[in-house]
Design a protein around this motif. Structure first.
Motif, PDB file in Angstrom:
ATOM      1  N   TRP A  58     -29.519 -18.423  37.189  1.00 25.12           N
ATOM      2  CA  TRP A  58     -30.440 -19.353  36.914  1.00 25.12           C
ATOM      3  C   TRP A  58     -29.715 -20.349  36.120  1.00 25.12           C
ATOM      4  O   TRP A  58     -29.414 -19.919  34.926  1.00 25.12           O
ATOM      5  CB  TRP A  58     -31.494 -18.926  36.153  1.00 25.12           C
ATOM      6  CG  TRP A  58     -32.588 -19.302  36.051  1.00 25.12           C
ATOM      7  CD1 TRP A  58     -33.874 -20.002  36.828  1.00 25.12           C
ATOM      8  CD2 TRP A  58     -33.388 -20.076  34.856  1.00 25.12           C
ATOM      9  NE1 TRP A  58     -34.745 -20.624  36.543  1.00 25.12           N
ATOM     10  CE2 TRP A  58     -34.445 -20.690  35.252  1.00 25.12           C
ATOM     11  CE3 TRP A  58     -32.452 -20.313  33.608  1.00 25.12           C
ATOM     12  CZ2 TRP A  58     -35.266 -21.364  34.120  1.00 25.12           C
ATOM     13  CZ3 TRP A  58     -33.451 -20.895  32.672  1.00 25.12           C
ATOM     14  CH2 TRP A  58     -34.503 -21.444  32.841  1.00 25.12           C
TER      15      TRP A  58
ATOM     16  N   SER B  72     -41.973 -17.782  35.658  1.00 19.78           N
ATOM     17  CA  SER B  72     -42.088 -18.994  35.305  1.00 19.78           C
ATOM     18  C   SER B  72     -43.032 -19.184  33.881  1.00 19.78           C
ATOM     19  O   SER B  72     -43.936 -18.784  33.815  1.00 19.78           O
ATOM     20  CB  SER B  72     -42.294 -20.161  36.133  1.00 19.78           C
ATOM     21  OG  SER B  72     -41.776 -19.840  37.267  1.00 19.78           O
TER      22      SER B  72
ATOM     23  N   ARG C 296     -38.253 -30.732  34.867  1.00 15.42           N
ATOM     24  CA  ARG C 296     -37.058 -29.648  34.829  1.00 15.42           C
ATOM     25  C   ARG C 296     -36.475 -29.251  36.161  1.00 15.42           C
ATOM     26  O   ARG C 296     -37.252 -28.879  36.928  1.00 15.42           O
ATOM     27  CB  ARG C 296     -37.838 -28.373  34.254  1.00 15.42           C
ATOM     28  CG  ARG C 296     -36.847 -27.390  33.580  1.00 15.42           C
ATOM     29  CD  ARG C 296     -37.287 -25.870  33.500  1.00 15.42           C
ATOM     30  NE  ARG C 296     -37.488 -25.587  34.728  1.00 15.42           N
ATOM     31  CZ  ARG C 296     -37.778 -24.026  34.966  1.00 15.42           C
ATOM     32  NH1 ARG C 296     -38.239 -23.239  34.003  1.00 15.42           N
ATOM     33  NH2 ARG C 296     -37.779 -23.307  36.220  1.00 15.42           N
TER      34      ARG C 296
HETATM   35  O1  LIG Z   1     -37.339 -21.062  36.842  1.00 15.47           O
HETATM   36  C1  LIG Z   1     -38.271 -20.807  37.173  1.00 15.47           C
HETATM   37  O2  LIG Z   1     -39.342 -20.908  36.421  1.00 15.47           O
HETATM   38  C2  LIG Z   1     -38.674 -19.184  37.762  1.00 15.47           C
HETATM   39  C3  LIG Z   1     -37.421 -19.121  38.641  1.00 15.47           C
HETATM   40  C4  LIG Z   1     -37.610 -17.649  39.293  1.00 15.47           C
HETATM   41  O3  LIG Z   1     -38.411 -16.833  39.055  1.00 15.47           O
HETATM   42  C5  LIG Z   1     -36.666 -17.186  40.116  1.00 15.47           C
HETATM   43  O4  LIG Z   1     -35.423 -17.781  40.330  1.00 15.47           O
HETATM   44  O5  LIG Z   1     -36.847 -15.850  40.538  1.00 15.47           O
END
Ligand SMILES: O=C(O)CCC(=O)C(=O)O
Length: 260
Positions: A148, A219, A228
């Motif tokens: 991420w 999230s 974002r």
């Molecule tokens: O970025 C987010 O808010 C959530 C991302 C997420 O849950 C994921 O990548 O599985």
């Protein structure tokens, strides 16, 4: 130097195994982020010129038109969103040496790109937020990793990722134990993670949160006045797909909704 690197990689592996996630500082080179923002800008500038009659400004903010464009109409928004998912700069994240190296360190021998995409969180919008979940969509091995990687700083004000430290040890939560939230997203009831510490990941551009597919996470609303942007890359270990011969992917039963 080598010794230091080794100690660092041991620390990272230990943390990942214990907590189900680890934050790595400066994982993605600045030029990879720059490529992504300039590709976003070139697409959005032309769309804004074509659809909003906006002037193209060389020095403007890379995403200055996105909110207005997204508000033009829902179907257009969906199509533009899909085009942004296919940007070739996103593949530079997925093939970036530092990310591949750390995947190898964490035991993924042949990181096979399961998917790469970009999340675009418009200020104040709640309907696309991910409720508590595990990343079992289209999972093809248990040995998989999620990266991420926000394009800008992320903290509590613009929607830091919520993770439940150590919750990967619960293992896969089966589809029938999950609920669908009002927006159709698969959701894990809060009672599953009551005993785990909830952490909001605050990180700088270029840093990454790496997490285990069974880590429960979700999230937060972007309450800032800026969009974002977050690149998400997922890998499966191609050396561990022992179901290829019979073709029955055992992980598909873990998911309740029809997302892929
Ligand atoms: O970025 C987010 O808010 C959530 C991302 C997420 O849950 C994921 O990548 O599985």
């Amino acid at each position: 130097m080598e010794k230091l690197k080794k100690q660092n990689s041991r620390r990272i592996t230990k943390k990942f195994n214990q907590d189900g996630f680890v934050v790595i500082k400066d994982l993605v080179p600045g030029e990879v982020t720059k490529k992504a923002t300039s590709e976003i800008k070139s697409i959005l500038d032309i769309e804004a010129k074509r659809n909003l009659n906006e002037e193209v400004r060389r020095r403007g903010q890379f995403d200055e038109h996105i909110v207005k464009l997204f508000r033009l109409d829902e179907e257009y928004r969906g199509r533009l969103y899909e085009v942004l998912q296919d940007m070739n700069s996103l593949y530079q994240y997925a093939t970036c040496k530092s990310i591949i190296d750390i995947s190898n360190e964490l035991g993924v021998r042949a990181p096979n790109i399961r998917n790469v995409g970009v999340r675009i969180d418009i200020p104040g919008e709640d309907e696309y937020l991910q409720p508590l979940h595990q990343d079992v969509n289209s999972m093809r091995t248990e040995n998989c990793l999620n990266f991420w990687v926000p394009i800008q700083k992320v903290g509590p004000e613009n929607g830091a990722l919520r993770v439940f430290k150590g919750s990967h040890e619960i293992g896969p939560i089966h589809a029938e134990k999950k609920e669908l939230n009002k927006d159709g997203y698969e959701s894990i009831p809060k009672r599953f993670v009551e005993e785990y510490e909830e952490i909001h990941c605050t990180i700088e551009p270029g840093d990454a949160v790496i997490f285990h597919p069974y880590l429960v996470h979700g999230s937060e609303t972007n309450r800032s006045d800026k969009v974002r942007w977050t690149v998400i890359v997922r890998y499966d270990d191609a050396t561990q797909m022992d179901w290829l011969r019979d073709g029955e992917n055992p992980y598909t039963s873990l998911r309740k909704d029809d997302a892929n």
